[in-house]
Write a protein that holds these residues in place. Structure first.
Motif, short mmCIF file in Angstrom:
data_model
loop_
_atom_site.label_atom_id
_atom_site.label_comp_id
_atom_site.label_asym_id
_atom_site.label_seq_id
_atom_site.Cartn_x
_atom_site.Cartn_y
_atom_site.Cartn_z
N ASN A 185 -10.22 0.07 0.65
CA ASN A 185 -9.14 -0.07 1.62
C ASN A 185 -9.64 0.18 3.04
O ASN A 185 -10.27 1.21 3.31
CB ASN A 185 -8.03 0.94 1.32
N GLU A 231 -1.33 8.61 6.18
CA GLU A 231 -1.22 7.21 5.81
C GLU A 231 0.26 6.90 5.88
O GLU A 231 1.06 7.49 5.16
CB GLU A 231 -1.74 7.01 4.38
N HIS A 258 -9.93 4.74 -1.20
CA HIS A 258 -9.06 4.83 -0.01
C HIS A 258 -9.80 5.54 1.11
O HIS A 258 -10.77 6.25 0.87
CB HIS A 258 -7.80 5.64 -0.37
N ASP A 290 0.83 -1.20 0.00
CA ASP A 290 0.00 0.00 0.00
C ASP A 290 0.88 1.27 0.00
O ASP A 290 1.87 1.33 0.72
CB ASP A 290 -0.88 -0.04 1.27
N HIS A 291 0.49 2.27 -0.79
CA HIS A 291 1.13 3.60 -0.78
C HIS A 291 2.66 3.62 -0.73
O HIS A 291 3.25 4.18 0.20
CB HIS A 291 0.64 4.42 0.42
N HIS A 337 -7.76 9.55 4.84
CA HIS A 337 -7.13 8.49 5.64
C HIS A 337 -7.30 8.80 7.12
O HIS A 337 -7.41 9.94 7.51
CB HIS A 337 -5.63 8.43 5.32
ZN LIG Z 1 -4.75 5.02 1.04
#
Ligand SMILES: [Zn+2]
Length: 282
Positions: free
Chosen positions: A230, A142, A208, A82-83, A180
């Motif tokens: 997510n 995040e 997200h 992720d990210h 987030h």
């Molecule tokens: Zn995200």
């Protein structure tokens, strides 16, 4: 094969108008709980790792306990990064056994984002690894990426067109107003923008910042085409609160396996609730 990339999982979700939960796991217990929850419901699942978590364990060490969980599952499981904002780290995870990665170049200019994402897509394709890309900024924290509300920018449709065409990504996360972490103010989601992007997008869309959205918001976004959702904060809360609750209830108990078993049940419950909700067809 139960250990798969995101292509098969998200392709079916997009076609049949449901979403697959992508849960941010932090260790063996959270990963095992998430996959068991999916198995008990007979649904596919994506378990994802933040860069921070992978760095805490080490690439090799983390994959050594995640892969058997995916390979022995009775449902399809993808392991997704992720990210990741670091091209070299993303490639190292592709080499390390992740079946899917997100390269997040949303803080860069469109040109730089396209260039780096394309590089990752080319690298990943040779190893049958899928790639998620992002455009616009999703506010909140995040991992170690902080995006302040005032700086948030919704993805522009004209940029999305170019980004999708140039990069050839497998999943796309356009910023449409979700955040987030835990939502502090009013949530302002641009549903029309999400709908517009989904109409022309060549690949499934990703949502997200799922924790904190209302059932109605989820339902609307999934109906409009969100194929991957997510969930990170809800897992962190379930994990930490499970431990706190057990310790409070059993202050003299010192058996870690009992603590783990109790925490795992709480985690499974949260994962199941999300999977069941996301898999509701219209
Ligand atoms: Zn995200």
């Amino acid at each position: 094969m139960s250990y798969v990339n995101m292509e098969a999982i998200l392709g079916d979700a997009r076609k049949n108008h449901y979403a697959v939960g992508a849960f941010n796991i932090v260790n063996y217990l959270t990963a095992k709980a998430a996959v068991e929850a999916a198995e008990e419901l007979g649904q596919p699942i994506i378990i994802q790792t933040s860069v921070k978590t992978v760095k805490a364990f080490g690439i090799k060490e983390m994959m050594s306990f995640l892969k058997p969980i995916a390979e022995n599952a009775t449902v399809n499981v993808a392991i997704h990064l992720d990210h990741s904002t670091d091209v070299e780290f993303t490639k190292a995870c592709i080499d390390g056994g992740w079946s899917s990665v997100m390269y997040d170049g949303s803080q860069l200019t469109l040109e730089e984002n396209i260039k780096n994402t394309k590089e990752i897509v080319t690298y990943a394709k040779n190893k049958k690894v899928t790639v998620e890309g992002e455009l616009g900024a999703i506010v909140g924290v995040e991992d170690d990426i902080v995006v302040i509300a005032g700086n948030s920018a919704h993805a522009r449709p004209e940029d999305c067109h170019i980004f999708l065409k140039e990069t050839g990504i497998d999943a796309f996360a356009p910023a449409v107003g979700t955040a987030h972490g835990v939502y502090t103010g009013e949530i302002n989601i641009d549903y029309d923008l999400f709908d517009e992007i989904n109409q022309f997008s060549s690949c499934p869309l990703v949502l997200h910042g799922g924790t904190g959205l209302t059932d109605e918001m989820f339902h609307k976004l999934i109906a409009l085409g969100a194929s991957k959702v997510n969930i990170s904060t809800a897992i962190k809360i379930a994990y930490c609160q499970g431990m706190v609750t057990y310790t409070k209830m059993n202050p003299d108990q010192n058996d870690p396996l009992k603590l783990d078993a109790f925490t795992k049940e709480g985690l499974k419950k949260v994962v199941k609730q999300h999977i069941q909700f996301f898999s509701l067809r219209d």
